[in-house]
Design a protein around this motif. Sequence first.
Motif, PDB file in Angstrom:
ATOM      1  N   LYS A  90      51.566  28.693  21.312  1.00 52.46           N
ATOM      2  CA  LYS A  90      50.948  29.544  20.286  1.00 52.46           C
ATOM      3  C   LYS A  90      49.587  30.066  20.747  1.00 52.46           C
ATOM      4  N   GLN A  91      49.552  30.578  21.974  1.00 52.68           N
ATOM      5  CA  GLN A  91      48.304  31.123  22.494  1.00 52.68           C
ATOM      6  C   GLN A  91      47.931  32.389  21.732  1.00 52.68           C
ATOM      7  N   ALA A  92      46.631  32.718  21.738  1.00 50.58           N
ATOM      8  CA  ALA A  92      46.125  33.840  20.948  1.00 50.58           C
ATOM      9  C   ALA A  92      46.549  35.183  21.506  1.00 50.58           C
ATOM     10  N   GLY A  93      47.002  35.233  22.726  1.00 49.27           N
ATOM     11  CA  GLY A  93      47.401  36.502  23.304  1.00 49.27           C
ATOM     12  C   GLY A  93      47.358  36.434  24.811  1.00 49.27           C
ATOM     13  N   GLN A  94      47.834  37.494  25.443  1.00 47.28           N
ATOM     14  CA  GLN A  94      47.838  37.533  26.894  1.00 47.28           C
ATOM     15  C   GLN A  94      47.420  38.911  27.360  1.00 47.28           C
ATOM     16  N   LEU A  95      46.515  38.934  28.319  1.00 50.73           N
ATOM     17  CA  LEU A  95      46.068  40.170  28.935  1.00 50.73           C
ATOM     18  C   LEU A  95      46.731  40.267  30.296  1.00 50.73           C
ATOM     19  N   GLN A  96      47.477  41.353  30.513  1.00 44.06           N
ATOM     20  CA  GLN A  96      48.204  41.553  31.766  1.00 44.06           C
ATOM     21  C   GLN A  96      47.698  42.835  32.425  1.00 44.06           C
ATOM     22  N   VAL A  97      46.982  42.685  33.534  1.00 45.95           N
ATOM     23  CA  VAL A  97      46.360  43.832  34.196  1.00 45.95           C
ATOM     24  C   VAL A  97      46.665  43.799  35.687  1.00 45.95           C
ATOM     25  N   ALA A  98      47.142  44.918  36.214  1.00 44.45           N
ATOM     26  CA  ALA A  98      47.327  45.098  37.656  1.00 44.45           C
ATOM     27  C   ALA A  98      46.428  46.248  38.094  1.00 44.45           C
ATOM     28  N   CYS A  99      45.733  46.064  39.209  1.00 43.02           N
ATOM     29  CA  CYS A  99      44.711  47.031  39.605  1.00 43.02           C
ATOM     30  C   CYS A  99      44.775  47.308  41.100  1.00 43.02           C
ATOM     31  N   GLN A 100      44.501  48.568  41.482  1.00 46.03           N
ATOM     32  CA  GLN A 100      44.379  48.881  42.903  1.00 46.03           C
ATOM     33  C   GLN A 100      43.154  48.155  43.475  1.00 46.03           C
ATOM     34  N   HIS A 101      43.058  48.104  44.796  1.00 47.89           N
ATOM     35  CA  HIS A 101      42.169  47.134  45.431  1.00 47.89           C
ATOM     36  C   HIS A 101      40.678  47.364  45.209  1.00 47.89           C
ATOM     37  N   SER A 102      40.192  48.597  45.256  1.00 48.62           N
ATOM     38  CA  SER A 102      38.736  48.785  45.282  1.00 48.62           C
ATOM     39  C   SER A 102      38.055  48.287  44.020  1.00 48.62           C
ATOM     40  N   MET A 103      38.691  48.433  42.865  1.00 48.60           N
ATOM     41  CA  MET A 103      38.119  47.921  41.615  1.00 48.60           C
ATOM     42  C   MET A 103      38.348  46.427  41.429  1.00 48.60           C
ATOM     43  N   SER A 104      39.284  45.860  42.199  1.00 51.06           N
ATOM     44  CA  SER A 104      39.753  44.507  41.894  1.00 51.06           C
ATOM     45  C   SER A 104      38.832  43.401  42.395  1.00 51.06           C
ATOM     46  N   PHE A 105      37.962  43.701  43.348  1.00 54.01           N
ATOM     47  CA  PHE A 105      37.176  42.631  43.960  1.00 54.01           C
ATOM     48  C   PHE A 105      36.011  42.180  43.083  1.00 54.01           C
ATOM     49  N   GLY A 141      57.719  46.619  33.024  1.00 54.61           N
ATOM     50  CA  GLY A 141      57.241  45.725  31.981  1.00 54.61           C
ATOM     51  C   GLY A 141      56.666  44.424  32.493  1.00 54.61           C
ATOM     52  N   LEU A 142      56.420  44.331  33.802  1.00 56.08           N
ATOM     53  CA  LEU A 142      55.855  43.104  34.366  1.00 56.08           C
ATOM     54  C   LEU A 142      54.354  43.000  34.085  1.00 56.08           C
ATOM     55  N   PHE A 143      53.679  44.143  33.973  1.00 55.58           N
ATOM     56  CA  PHE A 143      52.275  44.195  33.576  1.00 55.58           C
ATOM     57  C   PHE A 143      52.128  45.243  32.477  1.00 55.58           C
ATOM     58  N   GLU A 144      51.238  44.955  31.529  1.00 55.96           N
ATOM     59  CA  GLU A 144      51.062  45.881  30.415  1.00 55.96           C
ATOM     60  C   GLU A 144      50.142  47.029  30.780  1.00 55.96           C
ATOM     61  N   ILE A 145      49.113  46.750  31.589  1.00 62.91           N
ATOM     62  CA  ILE A 145      48.092  47.752  31.935  1.00 62.91           C
ATOM     63  C   ILE A 145      47.995  47.854  33.446  1.00 62.91           C
ATOM     64  N   GLY A 146      47.976  49.073  33.951  1.00 64.08           N
ATOM     65  CA  GLY A 146      47.792  49.303  35.379  1.00 64.08           C
ATOM     66  C   GLY A 146      46.650  50.262  35.627  1.00 64.08           C
ATOM     67  N   ILE A 147      45.872  50.004  36.679  1.00 62.29           N
ATOM     68  CA  ILE A 147      44.850  50.944  37.140  1.00 62.29           C
ATOM     69  C   ILE A 147      45.245  51.326  38.553  1.00 62.29           C
ATOM     70  N   CYS A 148      45.601  52.589  38.766  1.00 60.28           N
ATOM     71  CA  CYS A 148      46.171  52.986  40.047  1.00 60.28           C
ATOM     72  C   CYS A 148      45.632  54.342  40.483  1.00 60.28           C
ATOM     73  N   GLU A 149      45.869  54.642  41.747  1.00 62.89           N
ATOM     74  CA  GLU A 149      45.531  55.952  42.285  1.00 62.89           C
ATOM     75  C   GLU A 149      46.666  56.928  41.980  1.00 62.89           C
ATOM     76  N   MET A 150      46.308  58.190  41.884  1.00 63.80           N
ATOM     77  CA  MET A 150      47.304  59.241  41.733  1.00 63.80           C
ATOM     78  C   MET A 150      47.899  59.523  43.126  1.00 63.80           C
ATOM     79  N   PRO A 151      49.095  60.143  43.188  1.00 65.22           N
ATOM     80  CA  PRO A 151      49.881  60.685  42.083  1.00 65.22           C
ATOM     81  C   PRO A 151      50.748  59.608  41.430  1.00 65.22           C
TER      82      PRO A 151
END
Length: 309
Positions: A90-105, A141-151
Amino acid sequence: MSLRFRQLQAFHAVIETGTVTAAAGQLGISQPGLSNLLGQLEREVRFSLFDRKRGRLVPTTEAEVLFREVDTVVRGLDHVAQAVSDLQNKQAGQLQVACQHSMSFDFLPRVIARFSQSRPDLAISFQSQYSTKIQEWVAAGLFEIGICEMPLLHDGFVVRRLHFETRIALPEGNPLAQYDELTPELLEGQPFIMMGSEHMTHRRLREAFQNSGVPLRPRVHSHLFRNLLSFVKEGMGVALLDPFAMEFDNSGGFVSRSFRPRILMDMAIITSSARPLSSVGAEFVETLLREIEPYLVAAPSKGRDGTQA
């Protein structure tokens, strides 16, 4: 062919950890048990998965191709298991984020840490990866939010487009640091540390030099902005970098200057249009947009490949 998930899981663990010992520990099984699973998988696929070199298991070319497919399957089941665990606890929620490398460090871990301060029970799943893989994960659907480069290579995303101005990183002491703004003419003859030829910054930098009639002198090609910056600090050349590679590096050894014509990095925050965003996810996206806002610039004008005068 009768592939079992446990075989694929063992194969995935060995490539991720690098050794049978570590993989067996990760999966909670014995080393002979793990070796047996690998042997079963090799008999099923009918090709070798690993070569042994200097006491280490090195994936074959076929295994590397297989791993790219298996990775999505194994991570997908891991997310299912985590979701079940969250529901049981019964956890309060889950944050699922995948990000490209430059922002991730540095940048994104700080944003996530601040976001989670008022949510002590929040479960966090965070992964850095190449942009194409991030798009696959969000689409699946493996991650809810992604930060990626275009295209974007897939349909079905809610897209929040982002544009960042790149800058030139110079080794500390480079005479060009006397200029506030650098151009292809000023940079003529300077060795460049560059992303691969398919990356937008590579294409746009080459275009800027061609339009100016100045030869571009590539010296090193690499695949991460952080690697490019490391080469710059070693005095091997100059590099065109996005702001996140430099903003949070406090080790010194370089300076940065504006570049004209302006070259932008085109990125996006993506979520699935097929699944409603969770309340936690929606709150995080709004927080992320506020944190990113100081770095944003206007979108490039049409008809140019990201360069602006």
